[in-house]
Design an enzyme around this catalytic site. Sequence first.
Site, PDB file in Angstrom:
ATOM      1  N   SER A  43      39.313 111.236  -1.638  1.00  0.00           N
ATOM      2  CA  SER A  43      38.693 111.176  -0.315  1.00  0.00           C
ATOM      3  C   SER A  43      39.686 111.002   0.829  1.00  0.00           C
ATOM      4  O   SER A  43      39.358 111.285   1.978  1.00  0.00           O
ATOM      5  CB  SER A  43      37.651 110.057  -0.252  1.00  0.00           C
ATOM      6  OG  SER A  43      38.279 108.790  -0.232  1.00  0.00           O
ATOM      7  N   LYS A  81      39.655 104.118   3.510  1.00  0.00           N
ATOM      8  CA  LYS A  81      39.225 105.098   4.516  1.00  0.00           C
ATOM      9  C   LYS A  81      39.986 104.825   5.807  1.00  0.00           C
ATOM     10  O   LYS A  81      40.641 103.801   5.972  1.00  0.00           O
ATOM     11  CB  LYS A  81      37.722 104.983   4.809  1.00  0.00           C
ATOM     12  CG  LYS A  81      36.817 105.103   3.604  1.00  0.00           C
ATOM     13  CD  LYS A  81      36.758 106.492   3.048  1.00  0.00           C
ATOM     14  CE  LYS A  81      35.817 106.508   1.854  1.00  0.00           C
ATOM     15  NZ  LYS A  81      36.168 107.453   0.850  1.00  0.00           N
TER      16      LYS A  81
END
EC number: 3.4.21.89
Length: 186
Positions: A43, A81
Site C-alpha cells: 500500500s 500510511k
Amino acid sequence: MQEEKTNLKKEILSYLKIIVITAIVVLGCKQFLFAPIKVQGASMYPTYHDKDIIIVSKTSKIERFDQIVFQSPTEDELYIKRVIGLPGDTVEMKDDVLYVNGKAYKEDYVNRQTDDPNQLRITENFSLEQLVNEKKVPEGMYFVLGDNRLKSYDSRHYGLISKDAIYGEAKVTLYPFNQFHIGSKK
C-alpha cells in the site's frame, strides 16, 4: 584462593549489572522512543516495499505528508500510511489532484503505474465530507492515504485515525540495505 573467588564474584556481578542496565535502556528506548517495524503489503509502494524494515520514532510531532505507523481501526495489525489531513484541514481529490485547505498539491510519491490501460484515475474523486461526514478533520484525528492508491486500504475506507492510535513516524529505512535512508521519505 578466597581472594580470587571474591574477585571473580565481583567481576561477574559487574558484568551482570552492565547486562541488566543495557537491557533496561534498550527496552526503555523501544517502549518510549523508537522501534523497528516490518512493512507489510504494497500500500505504500514506491515509498516502501513489502518486508522493508523501518525505524519508527515514537516522539515525533506529526506533520502533513509524514509517514506514520498506527494501529489499524479494523484489525489487530499496524498500518503505515501518509498523513494527508491534519486536525482542522479540509481534504478533497478532484481529477487526481489533491487539495488540502483549497491548495493543490503535486503528489510525486504516488504510484501512478497501472496494469489497466483504461484506468482514468489513480485516486477517485472524493471530499472529506463525503467519506467521513465532516467538513474538516476533527481535533485529535488524521486523514491518511497510501502511496499506492489503487492497492491501499486507508481513510477512504475506514475513516479518520485517532492520535491515540498512532505508534510513531517512520524515520529510518534499515532494510534492504541498498535502500538505507535516514529521515522520512517525502
